[in-house]
Motif scaffolding. Structure first.
Motif, PDB file in Angstrom:
ATOM      1  N   VAL A  97     -30.035 -40.446  35.878  1.00 11.51           N
ATOM      2  CA  VAL A  97     -29.836 -39.569  37.038  1.00 11.51           C
ATOM      3  C   VAL A  97     -30.037 -38.102  36.629  1.00 11.51           C
ATOM      4  CG1 VAL A  97     -28.089 -38.685  38.646  1.00 11.51           C
ATOM      5  CG2 VAL A  97     -28.350 -41.152  38.309  1.00 11.51           C
ATOM      6  N   LEU A  98     -29.418 -37.702  35.534  1.00 15.12           N
ATOM      7  CA  LEU A  98     -29.537 -36.319  35.097  1.00 15.12           C
ATOM      8  C   LEU A  98     -30.970 -36.005  34.668  1.00 15.12           C
ATOM      9  CD1 LEU A  98     -28.352 -33.578  34.564  1.00 15.12           C
ATOM     10  CD2 LEU A  98     -27.457 -34.442  32.381  1.00 15.12           C
ATOM     11  N   ALA A  99     -31.632 -36.945  34.012  1.00 10.08           N
ATOM     12  CA  ALA A  99     -33.026 -36.736  33.602  1.00 10.08           C
ATOM     13  C   ALA A  99     -33.922 -36.508  34.816  1.00 10.08           C
ATOM     14  CB  ALA A  99     -33.519 -37.918  32.775  1.00 10.08           C
ATOM     15  N   ARG A 100     -33.693 -37.248  35.887  1.00 14.26           N
ATOM     16  CA  ARG A 100     -34.490 -37.048  37.107  1.00 14.26           C
ATOM     17  C   ARG A 100     -34.276 -35.642  37.673  1.00 14.26           C
ATOM     18  NH1 ARG A 100     -33.334 -42.506  37.906  1.00 14.26           N
ATOM     19  NH2 ARG A 100     -31.518 -42.116  39.208  1.00 14.26           N
ATOM     20  N   ARG A 101     -33.020 -35.195  37.707  1.00 10.85           N
ATOM     21  CA  ARG A 101     -32.722 -33.843  38.216  1.00 10.85           C
ATOM     22  C   ARG A 101     -33.401 -32.784  37.359  1.00 10.85           C
ATOM     23  NH1 ARG A 101     -26.781 -32.532  38.278  1.00 10.85           N
ATOM     24  NH2 ARG A 101     -27.543 -30.584  39.150  1.00 10.85           N
ATOM     25  N   GLY A 106     -38.488 -29.061  36.151  1.00 13.53           N
ATOM     26  CA  GLY A 106     -39.380 -28.731  35.043  1.00 13.53           C
ATOM     27  C   GLY A 106     -38.693 -28.511  33.711  1.00 13.53           C
ATOM     28  N   LEU A 107     -37.502 -29.061  33.544  1.00 15.23           N
ATOM     29  CA  LEU A 107     -36.732 -28.836  32.323  1.00 15.23           C
ATOM     30  C   LEU A 107     -36.673 -30.050  31.402  1.00 15.23           C
ATOM     31  CD1 LEU A 107     -33.805 -26.867  34.000  1.00 15.23           C
ATOM     32  CD2 LEU A 107     -35.655 -25.916  32.588  1.00 15.23           C
ATOM     33  N   LEU A 108     -37.231 -31.172  31.818  1.00 12.29           N
ATOM     34  CA  LEU A 108     -37.177 -32.380  30.991  1.00 12.29           C
ATOM     35  C   LEU A 108     -38.319 -32.364  29.980  1.00 12.29           C
ATOM     36  CD1 LEU A 108     -35.449 -34.955  30.751  1.00 12.29           C
ATOM     37  CD2 LEU A 108     -37.215 -36.120  32.071  1.00 12.29           C
ATOM     38  N   GLU A 121     -31.348 -41.934  25.199  1.00 11.77           N
ATOM     39  CA  GLU A 121     -31.291 -40.495  25.402  1.00 11.77           C
ATOM     40  C   GLU A 121     -32.539 -39.962  26.092  1.00 11.77           C
ATOM     41  OE1 GLU A 121     -33.138 -38.679  21.306  1.00 11.77           O
ATOM     42  OE2 GLU A 121     -31.026 -39.223  21.282  1.00 11.77           O
ATOM     43  N   ALA A 122     -32.373 -38.769  26.641  1.00 13.20           N
ATOM     44  CA  ALA A 122     -33.463 -37.956  27.165  1.00 13.20           C
ATOM     45  C   ALA A 122     -33.285 -36.583  26.523  1.00 13.20           C
ATOM     46  CB  ALA A 122     -33.382 -37.855  28.682  1.00 13.20           C
ATOM     47  N   VAL A 123     -34.328 -35.767  26.559  1.00 11.76           N
ATOM     48  CA  VAL A 123     -34.231 -34.425  25.987  1.00 11.76           C
ATOM     49  C   VAL A 123     -34.657 -33.414  27.039  1.00 11.76           C
ATOM     50  CG1 VAL A 123     -35.016 -32.866  24.152  1.00 11.76           C
ATOM     51  CG2 VAL A 123     -34.712 -35.312  23.664  1.00 11.76           C
ATOM     52  N   ALA A 124     -33.855 -32.353  27.172  1.00  9.40           N
ATOM     53  CA  ALA A 124     -34.145 -31.277  28.114  1.00  9.40           C
ATOM     54  C   ALA A 124     -34.209 -29.950  27.362  1.00  9.40           C
ATOM     55  CB  ALA A 124     -33.057 -31.206  29.185  1.00  9.40           C
ATOM     56  N   ARG A 125     -34.813 -28.978  28.012  1.00 11.43           N
ATOM     57  CA  ARG A 125     -34.881 -27.620  27.459  1.00 11.43           C
ATOM     58  C   ARG A 125     -34.121 -26.695  28.396  1.00 11.43           C
ATOM     59  NH1 ARG A 125     -38.013 -26.397  23.738  1.00 11.43           N
ATOM     60  NH2 ARG A 125     -39.758 -27.756  24.247  1.00 11.43           N
ATOM     61  N   LEU A 131     -32.918 -26.939  22.924  1.00 15.86           N
ATOM     62  CA  LEU A 131     -33.007 -28.346  23.276  1.00 15.86           C
ATOM     63  C   LEU A 131     -31.630 -28.978  23.416  1.00 15.86           C
ATOM     64  CD1 LEU A 131     -35.925 -29.480  20.920  1.00 15.86           C
ATOM     65  CD2 LEU A 131     -36.021 -28.922  23.360  1.00 15.86           C
ATOM     66  N   VAL A 132     -31.516 -29.873  24.412  1.00 18.58           N
ATOM     67  CA  VAL A 132     -30.282 -30.615  24.659  1.00 18.58           C
ATOM     68  C   VAL A 132     -30.651 -32.098  24.736  1.00 18.58           C
ATOM     69  CG1 VAL A 132     -28.331 -31.011  26.224  1.00 18.58           C
ATOM     70  CG2 VAL A 132     -29.321 -28.712  26.016  1.00 18.58           C
ATOM     71  N   GLU A 133     -30.062 -32.899  23.849  1.00 16.99           N
ATOM     72  CA  GLU A 133     -30.191 -34.351  23.964  1.00 16.99           C
ATOM     73  C   GLU A 133     -29.112 -34.833  24.906  1.00 16.99           C
ATOM     74  OE1 GLU A 133     -31.919 -35.768  19.631  1.00 16.99           O
ATOM     75  OE2 GLU A 133     -29.893 -36.348  20.200  1.00 16.99           O
ATOM     76  N   ILE A 134     -29.503 -35.626  25.888  1.00 16.17           N
ATOM     77  CA  ILE A 134     -28.555 -36.194  26.841  1.00 16.17           C
ATOM     78  C   ILE A 134     -28.425 -37.661  26.489  1.00 16.17           C
ATOM     79  CG2 ILE A 134     -28.057 -36.593  29.266  1.00 16.17           C
ATOM     80  CD1 ILE A 134     -30.502 -34.225  29.292  1.00 16.17           C
ATOM     81  N   THR A 135     -27.249 -38.078  26.044  1.00 14.08           N
ATOM     82  CA  THR A 135     -27.044 -39.437  25.568  1.00 14.08           C
ATOM     83  C   THR A 135     -26.054 -40.178  26.451  1.00 14.08           C
ATOM     84  OG1 THR A 135     -25.207 -38.886  24.090  1.00 14.08           O
ATOM     85  CG2 THR A 135     -27.432 -38.660  23.196  1.00 14.08           C
ATOM     86  N   SER A 136     -26.102 -41.514  26.338  1.00 16.77           N
ATOM     87  CA  SER A 136     -25.161 -42.335  27.124  1.00 16.77           C
ATOM     88  C   SER A 136     -23.802 -42.353  26.477  1.00 16.77           C
ATOM     89  CB  SER A 136     -25.706 -43.753  27.261  1.00 16.77           C
ATOM     90  OG  SER A 136     -25.984 -44.316  26.012  1.00 16.77           O
TER      91      SER A 136
END
Length: 136
Positions: A97-101, A106-108, A121-125, A131-136
């Motif tokens: 959900v957060l990765a889609r947002r 344009g931040l993913l 995980e996904a990675v955002a800027r 960089l921010v790794e978003i993990t479960s």
């Protein structure tokens, strides 16, 4: 260590940013972080900071000053220093959900996936290029 063993934990990490308010808004918008009051130093003219409080973890101190360049052309370059911060959002669904947002804005950087060492995980800027790794 000899004698009294100490129990150490990270209380906060600090991040330089050229735009303190935009960075604080990013953490509030995407991670529901509580943003502390703006602190402006009397001893170091131009220095200001705000603490970002995440649920259940160390805080992030966002710091700025007129000496911090706003050129993020080196964003993502592997240079000495911290490479990223990882934030757990609790589940794979929450990562998705957060990765889609983030992608909509344009931040993913990297779509959600399971890494070779088993992390989902996904990675955002961030707006300042961190960089921010978003993990479960």
């Amino acid at each position: 260590m000899v004698g009294n063993p100490m129990s150490a934990k990270v209380t906060h990490v600090a991040l330089w940013t050229a735009d303190l308010e935009t960075s604080a808004a990013f953490w509030s918008r995407y991670f529901d972080a509580t943003i502390g009051e703006r602190y402006e130093s009397r001893r170091r003219p131009g220095f200001a900071s705000r603490f970002v409080e995440l649920d259940g973890g160390p805080s992030v101190e966002l710091m700025t000053g007129p000496w911090v360049p706003d050129d993020i052309t080196r964003a993502g370059a592997e240079v000495p220093g911290w490479a990223h911060i990882a934030v757990s959002v609790g589940s794979q669904d929450a990562v998705d959900v957060l990765a889609r947002r983030l992608d909509e804005h344009g931040l993913l950087v990297s779509q959600p996936r399971t890494t070779g060492d088993g992390y989902y995980e996904a990675v955002a800027r961030t707006p300042d290029g961190s960089l921010v790794e978003i993990t479960s």
